[in-house]
Scaffold this active site. Structure first.
Site, PDB file in Angstrom:
ATOM      1  CG  HIS A  87      87.048  85.306 -49.460  1.00 50.51           C
ATOM      2  ND1 HIS A  87      85.810  84.845 -49.065  1.00 50.51           N
ATOM      3  CD2 HIS A  87      87.887  84.991 -48.440  1.00 50.51           C
ATOM      4  CE1 HIS A  87      85.901  84.298 -47.872  1.00 50.51           C
ATOM      5  NE2 HIS A  87      87.156  84.380 -47.462  1.00 50.51           N
ATOM      6  CG  ASP A 113      82.623  88.407 -59.169  1.00 44.34           C
ATOM      7  OD1 ASP A 113      83.095  88.362 -58.030  1.00 44.34           O
ATOM      8  OD2 ASP A 113      81.516  88.900 -59.453  1.00 44.34           O
TER       9      ASP A 113
HETATM   10  O1  LIG Z   1      84.879  94.916 -46.937  1.00 45.44           O
HETATM   11  P1  LIG Z   1      84.540  95.755 -48.125  1.00 45.44           P
HETATM   12  O2  LIG Z   1      85.689  96.524 -48.673  1.00 45.44           O
HETATM   13  O3  LIG Z   1      83.324  96.608 -47.886  1.00 45.44           O
HETATM   14  O4  LIG Z   1      84.137  94.789 -49.335  1.00 45.44           O
HETATM   15  C1  LIG Z   1      83.208  93.767 -49.211  1.00 45.44           C
HETATM   16  C2  LIG Z   1      83.856  92.407 -49.472  1.00 45.44           C
HETATM   17  O5  LIG Z   1      84.130  92.271 -50.851  1.00 45.44           O
HETATM   18  C3  LIG Z   1      84.574  90.973 -51.170  1.00 45.44           C
HETATM   19  O6  LIG Z   1      84.498  90.690 -52.487  1.00 45.44           O
HETATM   20  C4  LIG Z   1      85.915  90.745 -50.556  1.00 45.44           C
HETATM   21  O7  LIG Z   1      86.438  89.492 -50.946  1.00 45.44           O
HETATM   22  C5  LIG Z   1      85.746  90.833 -49.046  1.00 45.44           C
HETATM   23  O8  LIG Z   1      86.967  90.659 -48.394  1.00 45.44           O
HETATM   24  C6  LIG Z   1      85.150  92.170 -48.685  1.00 45.44           C
HETATM   25  O9  LIG Z   1      84.881  92.216 -47.298  1.00 45.44           O
END
Ligand SMILES: O=P(O)(O)OC[C@H]1O[C@@H](O)[C@H](O)[C@@H](O)[C@@H]1O
Length: 519
Positions: A164, A378
């Site tokens: 992602h 991003d």
């Molecule tokens: O899971 P976190 O660390 O709170 O971050 C939120 C998300 O951020 C995104 O940008 C990542 O690609 C995801 O994998 C992730 O779940």
């Protein structure tokens, strides 16, 4: 290893629900916001799918349970594992490394060791859940070793991986001491998906540089081991999206439109409302955005109370050092701008360190004149797509960093280089002063893309390609359990110079399955 019962299994760092443990010890849950679960839920419900992931809670251990029409398989993580695998290797090593080293990545062997053992745990849970010949879709940078471990445990299944976030240029990626193991981990999949063609070609360049495997266009040939046939691994871009129609419908709801009006009144009915919506992350360029806005106030190009900015910064990874530092910096900057340019009851920047439900976000999008997406790097940026989906009135303008995946697709946005503060200021003013005809024309172009390429189409395209890959015969099993961290087949030193093989940014030309064909 005995097979499980699910034809389709998703593996992601997080489960798609927020779990609450009630006082009597029972569980309750709410579906997490986000497109991934929305896109996959119908498929999961139809095929009795399973989802392997972490609950987000320390040490939460639970038998698989049914929720939202699918089987959820929680993977427990201890306090130490959260510190080393999640906060450490995932978010203080890989995250900055994959985002252009905006902050320096940290390399710690103890973090890597935990990353490998946690990845093995996720892979084992997936192997136990998936039915013979089934499909497993692994998500994101936290789980890059899962494909190769799973392939060893269950050579009969189809494995897809989707990253992602960006995949960095080889010159940056090769800083990683465990670069061979990561590439080897990803090559366990049949299909490796990325947000942009540039990410896919970065990965293919890394494969060329770090292995002696044959790479032809988007395809890598991995020689069969233990008398298995050779495998083809395909790397290609599948830009993710949102549930565009659902978001548009939400943003058209009378209560949401009413709330949008009310927001403007609460802000003192400004002529110009600028909006930023981000996780509080250093990749998002929030400081650059504030700097540009502060200077526009200083120059007198914008004035309070005629103009103001709302910055929603949702809390994120709060125990990671770089995120603590960023929060302090952003909050000092907001305080300074408000101190210098605000008035009684009239802030220049309305800074909100909260997460909000989708209805409030939709109302904010409808209220805003200019949406500011200023990421320094991003993978995609779904906020930009949400803003566009919400603007069925063709109102508003999108200022979009060229360093987002979304910029590849949203060519009708006003693009900026967020490092260029003067350029950003000029573009913000262009958005503020844009005539209605031009802004409507641009929004129409943006909406054509976002409404047609939604998250369902993304999932269908990815899974369509994955369905076309041929797994090895199921009766062949590996002679031993997987060992991560083994030496690569050759070293950089004894490898021919890879620079004469140029990666391609071109999408493969063979037939793409359409959404309909692949559902
Ligand atoms: O899971 P976190 O660390 O709170 O971050 C939120 C998300 O951020 C995104 O940008 C990542 O690609 C995801 O994998 C992730 O779940």
């Amino acid at each position: 290893m005995p097979a499980g019962e699910h034809e389709f299994v998703v593996v992601a760092n997080r489960l798609p629900v927020d779990i609450t443990i009630e006082d009597d010890g029972s569980l309750s849950w709410e579906r997490s916001p986000g497109g991934l679960v929305t896109a996959l839920a119908p498929l999961m419900q139809k095929n009795g799918g399973g989802w392997v992931g972490w609950s987000g809670k320390v040490g939460f251990e639970h038998e698989p349970f049914d929720a939202e029409g699918m089987r959820l398989c929680p993977v427990p993580l201890s306090e130490g594992e959260i510190a080393r695998y999640y906060e450490g290797f995932s978010n203080a090593t890989l995250w900055p490394l994959y985002h252009d080293v905006i902050v320096p990545p940290e390399f710690h062997r103890a973090w890597w060791n935990t990353y490998t053992s946690v990845n093995r745990r996720f892979a084992t849970a997936a192997a136990e859940a998936v039915a013979p010949g089934g499909t497993v879709w692994v998500h994101d940078y936290q789980l890059q070793l899962v494909p190769s471990v799973l392939r060893m445990l269950r050579p009969d299944v189809k494995i897809g991986f989707f990253n992602h976030i960006p995949f960095p240029p080889v010159e940056i990626f090769t800083q990683l001491p465990w670069r061979h193991q990561v590439v080897e981990g990803l090559l366990g999949a049949d299909l490796v998906g990325f947000q942009r063609p540039g990410d896919a070609s970065n990965f293919l360049r890394a494969v060329r540089r770090l292995t002696d495997l044959q790479v032809r266009g988007p395809q890598v040939t991995v020689p069969g081991r233990w008398s298995r046939p050779d495998r083809a691994v395909r790397a290609q871009a599948f830009p993710i999206s949102i549930d565009s129609t659902a978001f548009e419908e939400l943003a058209r709801r009378p209560d949401v439109l009413e709330r949008a009006k009310q927001i403007r009144v609460e802000l003192g009915s400004p002529d110009v409302l600028l909006l930023g919506v981000d996780r509080l992350d250093y990749t998002k360029g929030i400081r650059h955005r504030l700097k540009a806005f502060g200077e526009l106030l200083e120059d007198g190009q914008l004035r309070v109370p005629e103009a103001c900015m709302v910055q929603v910064a949702s809390p994120s990874r709060e125990r990671v050092e770089q995120y603590k530092t960023l929060r302090d910096e952003v909050e000092v900057t907001v305080g300074r701008i408000n101190g210098d340019y605000g008035a009684l009851g009239r802030a220049a920047v309305h800074y909100l360190h909260h997460s909000y439900p989708a209805t409030e976000m939709a109302a904010l999008y409808r209220a805003a004149d200019v949406m500011l997406v200023t990421s320094l790097r991003d993978g995609m940026n779904l906020v930009a797509k949400e803003y566009v989906a919400a603007r069925s009135d063709l109102g508003g303008a999108l200022v979009l960093s060229e360093f987002t995946g979304a910029a590849d697709e949203l060519t009708h946005a006003l693009t900026i280089n967020p490092h260029d503060i003067d350029g950003t200021k000029a573009t913000v003013m262009r958005a503020v002063n844009m005539d209605r005809k031009e802004s409507r024309r641009r929004m129409r172009g943006l909406r054509r893309r976002v409404m047609q390429h939604d998250v369902q189409r993304w999932a269908d395209d990815f899974l369509g390609y994955l369905a076309m890959s041929v797994p090895p015969p199921p009766d062949l099993r590996p002679p031993e359990t997987p060992r991560l961290g083994t030496q690569p087949p050759a070293t950089d030193e004894n490898r021919p110079d890879p620079t004469d093989e140029q990666p391609t940014d071109e999408q493969p030309t063979d037939e793409q399955p359409t959404s309909k064909e692949t559902t």
